[in-house]
Scaffold this motif. Structure first.
Motif, mmCIF file in Angstrom:
data_model
loop_
_atom_site.group_PDB
_atom_site.id
_atom_site.type_symbol
_atom_site.label_atom_id
_atom_site.label_comp_id
_atom_site.label_asym_id
_atom_site.label_seq_id
_atom_site.Cartn_x
_atom_site.Cartn_y
_atom_site.Cartn_z
ATOM 1 N N THR A 148 13.004 13.879 7.495
ATOM 2 C CA THR A 148 13.828 13.123 6.561
ATOM 3 C C THR A 148 12.915 12.384 5.602
ATOM 4 O OG1 THR A 148 13.874 11.300 8.111
ATOM 5 C CG2 THR A 148 15.733 12.816 8.163
ATOM 6 N N SER A 149 13.372 12.233 4.383
ATOM 7 C CA SER A 149 12.499 11.622 3.383
ATOM 8 C C SER A 149 12.652 10.112 3.384
ATOM 9 C CB SER A 149 12.839 12.174 2.003
ATOM 10 O OG SER A 149 14.174 11.869 1.707
ATOM 11 N N GLY A 150 11.638 9.452 2.864
ATOM 12 C CA GLY A 150 11.687 8.009 2.688
ATOM 13 C C GLY A 150 11.324 7.243 3.931
ATOM 14 N N PRO A 203 -6.326 14.954 5.116
ATOM 15 C CA PRO A 203 -4.960 15.223 4.629
ATOM 16 C C PRO A 203 -4.936 16.452 3.727
ATOM 17 C CG PRO A 203 -5.879 13.221 3.640
ATOM 18 C CD PRO A 203 -6.866 13.681 4.648
ATOM 19 N N ASP A 204 -3.767 17.106 3.701
ATOM 20 C CA ASP A 204 -3.654 18.345 2.919
ATOM 21 C C ASP A 204 -3.157 18.093 1.497
ATOM 22 O OD1 ASP A 204 -1.024 17.676 3.292
ATOM 23 O OD2 ASP A 204 -0.502 19.415 4.514
ATOM 24 N N GLY A 205 -2.977 16.828 1.129
ATOM 25 C CA GLY A 205 -2.564 16.506 -0.232
ATOM 26 C C GLY A 205 -1.061 16.467 -0.430
ATOM 27 N N ARG A 206 -0.294 16.919 0.560
ATOM 28 C CA ARG A 206 1.167 16.847 0.464
ATOM 29 C C ARG A 206 1.638 15.501 0.997
ATOM 30 N NH1 ARG A 206 2.303 21.378 4.182
ATOM 31 N NH2 ARG A 206 4.476 20.734 4.009
ATOM 32 N N PRO A 207 2.854 15.076 0.623
ATOM 33 C CA PRO A 207 3.345 13.763 1.077
ATOM 34 C C PRO A 207 3.471 13.695 2.603
ATOM 35 C CG PRO A 207 4.753 14.642 -0.672
ATOM 36 C CD PRO A 207 3.808 15.749 -0.287
ATOM 37 N N ASP A 208 3.381 12.487 3.110
ATOM 38 C CA ASP A 208 3.586 12.213 4.547
ATOM 39 C C ASP A 208 2.636 13.010 5.436
ATOM 40 O OD1 ASP A 208 5.728 10.336 4.302
ATOM 41 O OD2 ASP A 208 7.069 11.995 3.832
ATOM 42 N N ALA A 209 1.398 13.153 4.989
ATOM 43 C CA ALA A 209 0.435 13.968 5.746
ATOM 44 C C ALA A 209 0.242 13.423 7.162
ATOM 45 C CB ALA A 209 -0.903 14.006 5.009
ATOM 46 N N ALA A 213 0.802 -1.209 0.000
ATOM 47 C CA ALA A 213 0.000 0.000 0.000
ATOM 48 C C ALA A 213 0.836 1.261 0.000
ATOM 49 C CB ALA A 213 -0.897 0.005 1.222
ATOM 50 N N GLY A 214 0.329 2.283 -0.686
ATOM 51 C CA GLY A 214 0.895 3.606 -0.583
ATOM 52 C C GLY A 214 0.298 4.296 0.621
ATOM 53 N N GLU A 215 0.797 5.509 0.846
ATOM 54 C CA GLU A 215 0.341 6.237 2.031
ATOM 55 C C GLU A 215 -1.179 6.457 2.024
ATOM 56 O OE1 GLU A 215 1.816 10.239 4.228
ATOM 57 O OE2 GLU A 215 0.947 10.442 2.237
#
Lengths: 72, 199
Positions: free
Chosen positions: B116-118, B69-75, B8-10
């Motif tokens: 940090t990303s990922g 969620p606000d639509g940005r990654p890692d919400a 699954a994705g976020e």
């Protein structure tokens, strides 16, 4: 092992006293000075990843403790 | 853990968590715990990060059904960081530590915003395999001690685990230290620096 080393290692474990809705520090953490608390934190960072890698579902003991709490 | 959660994705995980699916939350935890813990590093000398982290994650679970969620990654991770940071600040205030250094809070809050990303590197299957292979080389007592902690899942204090293994508290903790150091040395021999790979 000195008592301080034992406190650091113990504070790096995931068990915490039960306290729904509140933050209750580990008694060992409370007995440590700031440098010892930082050591416990750094050990925890590594330990949780090791535990997760050794867990069949890839979960750390922190994750397991949280899941147990939300399961009631 | 279901296959769907592994792939699954976020967004899919978030949908599952909002629907009350604990498996989705477990999968999200396995991907996010390290970064969330890392965001609390500036507080580590002043609050018990483990206790703050666990309480924050319980609160994340409780509020996620209402989370938009606000639509940005890692919400969800960013929400979790806000919850954890606010809880850490509350703990500082409760312990009246905020009176010591006003600049500390500003610095800590700014650090906590950095993400940090990922996903956590612990989810890397090659790393997981190396750690598992190193575990098999551990002497019995250190292996038993670390296994007891894993099986307990944070539900019991070390004194109880030690007693179950027929060890004194200090012996049990010595064996945990030994297991950790032996695993790190084994990984180093395989070219894996535990501190950097698992940070």
């Amino acid at each position: 092992m000195t008592e301080r080393e034992a406190l650091v290692e113990e504070a790096a474990g995931a068990w915490r006293p039960a306290s729904p809705g509140q933050v209750r520090p580990h008694p060992a953490w409370a007995d440590l000075e700031p440098a010892g608390r930082l050591e416990a934190y750094e050990i925890t960072c590594v330990l949780r990843r090791l535990e997760a890698a050794l867990d069949p579902q890839g979960l750390s003991t922190t994750a397991r403790a949280v899941l147990a709490r939300i399961s009631g | 853990m279901p296959e769907s959660a592994e792939l699954a994705g976020e967004d899919l995980l978030l949908d599952g968590i909002r629907a009350g699916d604990q498996m989705s939350f477990a999968r999200w935890l396995s991907l996010s715990e390290g970064r969330l813990r890392g965001s609390l590093r500036p507080f580590a000398a002043r609050v018990d990060v483990e206790a703050v982290l666990q309480e924050s994650l319980v609160r994340v679970w409780q509020v996620t059904p209402r989370f938009v969620p606000d639509g940005r990654p890692d919400a969800l991770l960013r929400l979790a960081i806000r919850i954890a940071r606010n809880l850490a600040v509350s703990e500082l205030r409760r312990n009246r530590i905020d009176l010591v250094d006003p600049e500390f809070l500003e610095r800590a809050l700014a650090d906590a915003e950095r993400l940090t990303s990922g996903p956590d590197s612990g989810s890397d299957p090659i790393l997981r395999q190396a750690i598992e292979e190193c575990r098999r080389t551990l002497p019995r007592k250190p292996a038993d001690a670390i296994q007891a902690r894993i099986e307990s899942g944070g539900a019991e204090p070390d004194a109880v685990l030690a007693d179950r293994l027929g060890m004194r508290r200090n012996t049990f903790l010595q064996n945990i230290t030994r297991a950790r150091r032996l695993l790190a040395a084994c990984l180093r021999r395989r070219g894996i620096d535990v501190a950097s790979e698992l940070a």
